[in-house]
Design an enzyme around this catalytic site. Structure first.
Site, PDB file in Angstrom:
ATOM      1  N   ASP A   1       0.828  -1.191   0.000  1.00 25.49           N
ATOM      2  CA  ASP A   1       0.000   0.000   0.000  1.00 25.49           C
ATOM      3  C   ASP A   1       0.868   1.248   0.000  1.00 25.49           C
ATOM      4  O   ASP A   1       1.866   1.324   0.724  1.00 25.49           O
ATOM      5  CB  ASP A   1      -0.897  -0.029   1.250  1.00 25.49           C
ATOM      6  CG  ASP A   1      -1.875   1.112   1.311  1.00 25.49           C
ATOM      7  OD1 ASP A   1      -2.751   1.173   0.438  1.00 25.49           O
ATOM      8  OD2 ASP A   1      -1.767   1.939   2.238  1.00 25.49           O
TER       9      ASP A   1
ATOM     10  N   GLU B   1       1.725  -0.132  -4.910  1.00 25.68           N
ATOM     11  CA  GLU B   1       0.765   0.885  -5.339  1.00 25.68           C
ATOM     12  C   GLU B   1       1.464   2.236  -5.361  1.00 25.68           C
ATOM     13  O   GLU B   1       1.924   2.723  -4.327  1.00 25.68           O
ATOM     14  CB  GLU B   1      -0.418   0.934  -4.366  1.00 25.68           C
ATOM     15  CG  GLU B   1      -1.410   2.043  -4.698  1.00 25.68           C
ATOM     16  CD  GLU B   1      -2.316   2.419  -3.532  1.00 25.68           C
ATOM     17  OE1 GLU B   1      -3.448   2.851  -3.779  1.00 25.68           O
ATOM     18  OE2 GLU B   1      -1.871   2.288  -2.365  1.00 25.68           O
TER      19      GLU B   1
END
Length: 555
Positions: free
Chosen positions: A214, A283
Site C-alpha cells: 500500500d 501501489e
C-alpha cells in the site's frame, strides 16, 4: 512477535520465481466478499468458502485487502497489530486454512502490507508519543511547530486538511498523509525498517506468496521538511485524489516519492528472495511522475517485481489513443520494469460506471475492454465483482462509512460505492452475502447481475471472463510477451504480442459503431478462436462490428 518454523510450499504449487509475470490477480475486499458467521461483515472463513468460485475463473492468485487488527477508522488500512487477525475477520488459524485451501486449488495468496503508517493506537505510536526521549521517540515523523504555532510546512493530507496533527503530550506535530489516526512511520530510522521486515517475514513463514504494498511511494519524506511548491493549474489532474481536493494543488516533491526509498525496497526484495517463489506489487500514487516512479521501483532484479500507477484507475475514460500512449510511455521509461494494470479496485469508482454508463450496449462494452486489459503487456488485477459487471452503488449519505466520502460529500462520495457486498444469489437474503444486515447495503441494481443469474449463460459477462482467461492461458505471448503497437484509428487499436516463436495480433474496437483497422502492408494473420469476440480479417485490414475484437497468429 510469534516465531514460526519455516513451512514448505504446498505441493500443488510448484516453486516458480517468475509466476507473477503476466499473472492475473483477483482482489478480495474481505469485509464485502462473504460473511460466514452472520454478523453482516465478510470474513476469512467466508472468503475461503468462495475460493472454488475464484479458481473457476482461471486466475492465478488472490490479493486480500487488510484483515489485521485495527480500530477500522480506515477499514483496516490503519493497523494496530501487524501479526494478528482482527476478530471481525477470524483468527490466524482461519488465515492458515485459507492459504491451504487456496494452494490446494492452485491459487497463490498475496496480502496487503500497510507499512507507511500505523493506527494511532498501535503500541509503537503509544510509546513514541509518550515523550521525546523514549526508545521509539523517533519511530514516527515528529516536528516542532513554527514560531507562530502553525504546522512545520504546507504538506497536505490526501484525506483533507493539513498533513500535520498537534500532539499535546510531546507538544509537537506528527505527520499523517491520510487520516490523523494514521501517523506516518519514520523510514529514516533503521530500527523501523527492521521491525517492518520482521513483520514481512512473519507472513512469509505462514506461507504467503506475495504482497501488495500500500502507498509504496509514501514511505520516506524529506528530512528538510521543505514546503511543496504550488502546481500550475494546467498541470493538475485527479488521478490520485478527487478534483475537489486541494491536495492536487501541490507538486509533491518533498512528502513522497523520495529517492531514499530505493534502498529500503532493495532490503525488502532481498528478504523476499530468501523464499522460493514470492513477489510484490506496489501501489504508486503520484499524479505527476507515476510511471517514472514505477520504472525506478521495478528496475532490475533488486527491487519489487511490479507496481501499478493510476493511469487506468482515474476518471478519464479509456480510449485507444490513451492505451497506446500509456503503454508506450511505460516502455520508454521502464524498459526493464513490469507493470500491473487494473481498471477497478477498492479505492476508485468501478469502471462499469466510470466508462460504460453511456454505452448503448453496456455488457458488450465491458467484454471488449476486459479483453483489452487482459491482453496488455503486464500483470492484471481484477477487483471482486468486476467479472459480473457491477457498477458503482448509489448510497444515501446516512449509509456512508468512508471518512473520505463523508469529508468531501456530495461532490466526492467516497469509496463505499465500490465496496458494497458481493452478489451471489438474487433469491437469497442480502444476495447470499450474509444472513444479517450487511455493513453496507446490497445494491438493488446489482441483484440482476448476481453470480447465479450469469452462471452457465454463455452470453454473460461472467462466462466471458472465464472463456477469455482460458484463451489467454493457452497463448504464452498474451501472458509474458513483448508488445508492439501496430495501429490506432479512432476507437480501434491493434498491437502484437510476441513470446518465443509465438506472435499474436490483438485488435479491438472500443466503440459502438463498426470500424476498420489497417494493420499495414504485409501484416496478415491466421485467426484464433476461443475468445468469443467478433471481428474478421480482410487482407491487411481488421473489420469489426461495434465492441468487437479479433486475435490472429502472425505467420
Amino acid at each position: 512477535m510469534p516465531v514460526l518454523q519455516h513451512r514448505e510450499a504446498q505441493p500443488e504449487l510448484a516453486p516458480d520465481r517468475d509466476w507473477w509475470r503476466g499473472a492475473v490477480i483477483y482482489q478480495i475486499y474481505p469485509r464485502s466478499y462473504q460473511d460466514s458467521n452472520g454478523d453482516g461483515i465478510g470474513d476469512l472463513r467466508g472468503a475461503a468458502a468462495r475460493l472454488p468460485y475464484i479458481a473457476s475463473l482461471g486466475v492465478d492468485a488472490i490479493w486480500i485487502s487488510p484483515f489485521f487488527k485495527s480500530p477500522m477508522k480506515d477499514f483496516g488500512y490503519d493497523v494496530s497489530d501487524y501479526c494478528d487477525v482482527d476478530p471481525m475477520f477470524g483468527t490466524l488459524a482461519d488465515f492458515d486454512a485459507l492459504v491451504a485451501e487456496a494452494h490446494r486449488l492452485g491459487l497463490r495468496v498475496m496480502i496487503d502490507e500497510v507499512i507507511s503508517h500505523t493506527a494511532d493506537i498501535h503500541p509503537w505510536f503509544k510509546e513514541s508519543r509518550s515523550s521525546r526521549d523514549n526508545p521509539k521517540a523517533d519511530w514516527y515523523v515528529w516536528a516542532d511547530a513554527r514560531p507562530d504555532g502553525t504546522p512545520p510546512n504546507n504538506w497536505l493530507s490526501i484525506f483533507g486538511g493539513s498533513a500535520w496533527q498537534w500532539d499535546t503530550r510531546r507538544q509537537q506535530y506528527y505527520l499523517h498523509n491520510f487520516l490523523a489516526e494514521q501517523p506516518d512511520l519514520n523510514f529514516h530510522n533503521r530500527d523501523v525498517q527492521d521491525a517492518l521486515l520482521d513483520v514481512t517475514r512473519f507472513w512469509l513463514e505462514r506461507g504467503v506468496d506475495g504482497f501488495r504494498l500500500d502507498t509504496i511511494n509514501f514511505y520516506f519524506h524529506s528530512q528538510g521538511l521543505e514546503d511543496n511548491p504550488p502546481l500550475p493549474p494546467e498541470q493538475r489532474n485527479d488521478q490520485t485524489a478527487p478534483a475537489v481536493n486541494p491536495y492536487n494543488y501541490q507538486d509533491h516533491l518533498y512528502d513522497k516519492s523520495r529517492p531514499e526509498n530505493l534502498g529500503f525496497l532493495e532490503r525488502f526484495r532481498a528478504l523476499l528472495d530468501e523464499y522460493p517463489a514470492v513477489a510484490a506489487v506496489g501501489e504508486v500514487g503520484d499524479s505527476q511522475r507515476g510511471l517514472e516512479v514505477v520504472a525506478a521501483y521495478t528496475a532490475g532484479e533488486s527491487r519489487v517485481q511490479m507496481c501499478y500507477a493510476f493511469d487506468f484507475l482515474a476518471p478519464e475514460k479509456i480510449s485507444a489513443s490513451k492505451v497506446r500512449s500509456v503503454l508506450e510511455a511505460f516502455g520508454r521509461v521502464a524498459s526493464d520494469g513490469w507493470s500491473c494494470w487494473a481498471f477497478s479496485n477498492h479505492d476508485v469508482m468501478r469502471h462499469a460506471s466510470r466508462w460504460a454508463a453511456d454505452e448503448p450496449d453496456r455488457t458488450a462494452y465491458l467484454k471488449v475492454v476486459s479483453a483489452l486489459l487482459m491482453s496488455l503487456r503486464g500483470s492484471v488485477c481484477l477487483y471482486q465483482g468486476e467479472e459480473l459487471g457491477l457498477g458503482e452503488a448509489e448510497l444515501a449519505f446516512e449509509d456512508l462509512q468512508d471518512p473520505y466520502g463523508i469529508r468531501f460529500w456530495p461532490e466526492f462520495k467516497g469509496r463505499d460505492g465500490c465496496r458494497t457486498p458481493m452478489v451471489w444469489d438474487d433469491a437469497k437474503p442480502n444476495a447470499g452475502f450474509s444472513t444479517a444486515r450487511p455493513w453496507l447495503p446490497v445494491a438493488k441494481e446489482h441483484l440482476q447481475l448476481a453470480v447465479n443469474r450469469q452462471q452457465g449463460d454463455q452470453n454473460s459477462l461472467l462466462e466471458h471472463y472465464r472463456r477469455f482467461l482460458a484463451f489467454r492461458r493457452g497463448h504464452p505471448a498474451l501472458v509474458k510477451g513483448e508488445i508492439e503497437f501496430l495501429a490506432v484509428e479512432g476507437d480501434a487499436i491493434a498491437f502484437a504480442r510476441r513470446e518465443g516463436n509465438e506472435q499474436i495480433v490483438c485488435a479491438f474496437n472500443l466503440g459502438s459503431r463498426p470500424a476498420t483497422l489497417t494493420l499495414g502492408a504485409g501484416k496478415k494473420a491466421q485467426p484464433l478462436s476461443g475468445h468469443g469476440l467478433s471481428g474478421r480479417a480482410e487482407n491487411d485490414k481488421i473489420v469489426f462490428h461495434g465492441y468487437g475484437a479479433w486475435f490472429g497468429r502472425l505467420d
